[in-house]
Scaffold this active site. Structure first.
Site, short mmCIF file in Angstrom:
data_model
loop_
_atom_site.label_atom_id
_atom_site.label_comp_id
_atom_site.label_asym_id
_atom_site.label_seq_id
_atom_site.Cartn_x
_atom_site.Cartn_y
_atom_site.Cartn_z
N HIS A 273 14.09 11.11 27.81
CA HIS A 273 13.24 12.28 27.69
C HIS A 273 13.95 13.60 27.97
O HIS A 273 14.88 13.67 28.78
CB HIS A 273 12.05 12.15 28.63
CG HIS A 273 11.23 10.93 28.38
ND1 HIS A 273 10.60 10.71 27.18
CD2 HIS A 273 10.96 9.85 29.17
CE1 HIS A 273 9.95 9.55 27.24
NE2 HIS A 273 10.16 9.01 28.43
N ASP B 3 14.45 5.07 30.01
CA ASP B 3 13.39 5.96 30.48
C ASP B 3 13.99 7.05 31.37
O ASP B 3 13.43 7.41 32.41
CB ASP B 3 12.30 5.19 31.23
CG ASP B 3 11.00 6.00 31.37
OD1 ASP B 3 10.92 7.10 30.79
OD2 ASP B 3 10.08 5.52 32.05
#
Length: 310
Positions: free
Chosen positions: A9, A280
């Protein structure tokens, strides 16, 4: 072994601050790492042995803005990711952020991102103002992804306030925030979201649509036999059973899960050709994830598929 991480991200601070968006308690704790899209991020990747990150904007609050505002800010996010990909073409790719409050605008942005910017697909963060991905109003976005032959990565998002009040209230603030998201709520809601798409006939209409979910399948592998026996009899008129549909259209990533039991469950339920590596970042540790990948109890051929082949 080449390693590609798919759920990694970013959130450029200047774009978010200029748009007046509150990114929330959890993201605020990682704001500096989310903002880093250059040498610092590359150092993390190099230390962990990750060759490529597929960037995705943590854009759940952006996709739900008023349509015109959402279109503009999502475009800025995609342009910023495209700049990073252009600067480091051997290390980064990207999934597009989409303005989900404007389905026509989302189709246009997906087509621009894939066709002009070279993105690999899109990431959508849960429901948008209570709307999931099964209603007809959303179908043009999914049809565009199918036509472009790119996947939609369905990422969790914080639940609506009414859900928090019903299920998670009465607890300390940090406990409520965790239990309603990464500690439990995200996974059950995303699994339910996928099952709504199956029950709503999305994959009957779009049999070539590819959906990716993270966190080793958001609990679906563990529950798949129960879902098949209970839900399939009441989902009438479909060409495939619920489990058959999921095994055809759904792909899983390992994001945030670094122990053998969930991986072996996912492999048994979906097969290695539907499982891909993710970290992640920055919410999970890249080195821990690659260490697990290297030591996971699978064959070397399957390890290669998970790491980059699939």
């Amino acid at each position: 072994m080449k390693v590609i991480a798919l759920e990694e991200h970013v959130l450029p601070r200047d774009i978010i601050e200029a748009a007046g968006i509150d990114i929330g308690f959890r993201a605020n704790k990682k704001a500096a790492q989310l903002d880093e899209m250059g040498e610092g991020r590359l150092r993390v990747m190099d230390e962990a042995g990750i060759d490529i990150q597929v960037l995705s904007a943590l854009s759940n609050n952006v996709q739900a803005l008023e349509p015109a505002h959402s279109v503009a800010v999502n475009r800025q996010l995609n342009d910023r990711m495209a700049h990073t990909v252009l600067k480091y073409p051997d290390r980064f790719h990207a999934f597009a952020a989409l303005p989900m409050t404007d389905p026509a605008g989302a189709v246009d942005e997906l087509e621009r991102s894939v066709g002009d910017l070279g993105f690999l697909g899109a990431m959508i963060h849960g429901q948008t103002r209570g709307i999931f991905l099964d209603p007809p109003s959303v179908r043009p976005i999914l049809a565009a992804a199918t036509r472009l032959d790119v996947p939609i990565y369905l990422h969790p998002a914080p639940p609506p306030r009414s859900v928090i009040d019903t299920y998670y209230s009465g607890l300390p603030e940090e406990v409520e925030a965790c239990l309603s998201t990464s500690g439990w709520g995200w996974h059950s809601e995303t699994a339910m979201h996928v099952l709504r798409m199956v029950a709503g006939g999305v994959f009957e209409e779009l049999p070539d649509l590819k959906i990716i979910v993270g966190h080793m399948g958001e609990g679906l592998p563990f529950h798949l036999d129960r879902i098949e026996s209970m839900l399939t009899p009441v989902v009438a008129g479909h060409s495939l059973t619920v489990a058959e549909t999921l095994r055809r259209n759904l792909y899983l990533t390992t994001s945030g899960y670094n122990t053998p039991t969930p991986l072996l469950c996912a492999l048994a339920a979906f097969g290695v050709d539907h499982i891909m590596f993710s970290v992640d970042h920055p919410f999970a540790n890249s080195e821990q994830a690659t260490t697990f990948l290297q030591s996971a109890p699978v064959s070397e051929a399957d390890r290669e598929k998970i790491a980059h082949g699939t």
